[in-house]
Design a protein around this motif. Sequence first.
Motif, mmCIF file in Angstrom:
data_model
loop_
_atom_site.group_PDB
_atom_site.id
_atom_site.type_symbol
_atom_site.label_atom_id
_atom_site.label_comp_id
_atom_site.label_asym_id
_atom_site.label_seq_id
_atom_site.Cartn_x
_atom_site.Cartn_y
_atom_site.Cartn_z
ATOM 1 N N UNK A 39 75.808 -21.184 -104.782
ATOM 2 C CA UNK A 39 75.236 -20.650 -103.573
ATOM 3 C C UNK A 39 74.578 -19.393 -103.909
ATOM 4 N N UNK A 40 73.231 -19.564 -103.719
ATOM 5 C CA UNK A 40 72.361 -18.316 -104.198
ATOM 6 C C UNK A 40 72.122 -17.220 -102.717
ATOM 7 N N UNK A 41 72.196 -17.942 -101.625
ATOM 8 C CA UNK A 41 72.051 -17.253 -100.489
ATOM 9 C C UNK A 41 72.899 -17.131 -99.389
ATOM 10 N N UNK A 42 73.243 -16.128 -99.092
ATOM 11 C CA UNK A 42 74.313 -15.868 -97.902
ATOM 12 C C UNK A 42 73.772 -15.263 -96.987
ATOM 13 N N UNK A 78 81.246 -12.397 -102.332
ATOM 14 C CA UNK A 78 80.614 -13.593 -102.432
ATOM 15 C C UNK A 78 79.307 -13.336 -103.586
ATOM 16 N N UNK A 79 79.031 -12.575 -103.678
ATOM 17 C CA UNK A 79 77.702 -12.267 -104.666
ATOM 18 C C UNK A 79 78.477 -12.236 -106.060
ATOM 19 N N UNK A 80 79.616 -11.732 -106.269
ATOM 20 C CA UNK A 80 80.277 -11.818 -107.563
ATOM 21 C C UNK A 80 80.689 -13.425 -107.788
ATOM 22 N N UNK A 98 71.733 -13.303 -103.099
ATOM 23 C CA UNK A 98 71.050 -12.365 -102.396
ATOM 24 C C UNK A 98 72.276 -12.710 -100.947
ATOM 25 N N UNK A 99 72.658 -11.466 -100.408
ATOM 26 C CA UNK A 99 73.291 -11.314 -99.120
ATOM 27 C C UNK A 99 72.325 -10.862 -98.299
ATOM 28 N N UNK A 100 71.925 -11.668 -97.236
ATOM 29 C CA UNK A 100 70.979 -11.324 -96.224
ATOM 30 C C UNK A 100 71.754 -10.895 -94.805
#
Length: 504
Positions: free
Chosen positions: A277-280, A295-297, A305-307
């Motif tokens: 998963x690349x985008x949150x 989540x990024x880890x 990226x966490x938007x």
Amino acid sequence: MIPFTHEPLNLFTNYVQAAQKFPESAIVLDEPLRAFPELHTTTTYQASLESIKQRAYQLAALGVKKGDAILIYKSPRFDTYLLAVAASYLGAIPAMISYHLPQSTIEVFLERLDDPFVVYDEETTIRIDPITYDETKKISVETLLNTVGKIVPQAQLATDEISYMTHTSGTTGIPKLICHSANSMGWRTVWQKTVMAKMEGRRIVAFHISPVHSRFNIGISSLMALGFPMLPIANPELNNVAQLLKAYHPMALETHPNHFVQWTRLAKEQPEVFAKTRYYHSTFDAINNQTMAAFLKASKAQDPVFLQVYGQSECGPMILKAHQLNTLTSSNARDMGVGLEDLTKARICDEQGRELPRNTDGHIQFLSKGRALTYYKEDERFQKTVFGTWWDSGDYGCMDDEGHLYLKDRQVDLIDEVESTLAIEDYLLDHLPFLAEVVLVRGKEHKAQPVLALIEGEAMDEEQWFKAVSDLPQLHHPVVMAWEDIPRTATMKVQRLQLEKRFQ
């Protein structure tokens, strides 16, 4: 420069266009849909479109026609949205009602909307059956499925007419019915598609969002316009989420901030679930740094990226900020970011709507081309928060010299001698690993009352707690509650005023 032009959003027309352009794009479900059992758990844009038309014909045979309001009041699954699309085929006006609202609220809505139709299922029948009401306008999902369809042509409302309704959370009483038009929703999809177009690739997108939230129809229609395969998650339990994400490896994942908090345990204990998963994306609310970091880890994708998107049902998505692991270390979690080009903006004003200088706390006001039309039959309440082209959000914060918006509190949640309850909550969640939730409400003597929920399997560590709060404003002794006992809205926001009443 915005790459998309404005087009009015008719839910059914949008669905048709997406099915024509991307007929085989997949829709994967974690459980069968009660109102669309023929779709099973895997379908496509085109196949589901045929079922939507059948439901529309069946609704027509039951008397639904152009201009009729129709409450969609059922279990929170993807078929809630599909029924709204079927209603839009007929030119009817779907009113998206959260399944947890009580019978007394539904009775008010039925009166306010002048005897609308209501579609319900076994989860809400206990609150519909006792209501004395025109039985021909009560449509159970079972009745709908057993009705022989009546083929009728598509009917469309004018693009500035009310064509869709959602509701506010109702934290202070009966929820307000928010009215949207094809034009107002169309501006929101311009915003949404502009953001989605920046995503590299077209792999499956997973989401767990309340289907009655105004965010839902904008997100789905935008995803479909761009051809994304979709994985709508109905059951947010950890085991189900883990199983689904391991099976489908979505490129993007969206849910409410409080569900991300719940799923943090999964990110830490089974990081492989989120490896691809690349985008949150968190929906319409603030989220603390340590939750995003977990989540990024866990992601092994390139540059995840966490938007963070901050917005409101009346205005749509407004302010955004993209986070990565290297930026979180210096990021203030109260910093919501900036507006999107000329589509959305924010400013800080006093109670009279006069703009305040930078770095001054005040009312957050929004400028949005996608602003709702009114509150149904409560236009006076709506207009009280309108300042020309600006809308008072009911939130409190400031704007820094770079134009970044800082959200500190809801105006109704301000507590004496506390600059920002949200900032304190962020701090405690980031520093106390045993906490799943912390909420500050007004307690006795107008002091802040902390309400805590613990991560499953963790114990309250009072020594760590009192060390963490030693430099904070004076707080009452914390009260620990089960996570599920804290009152929440349909989008999992804490109902602070309802919680506050317990401590007054």
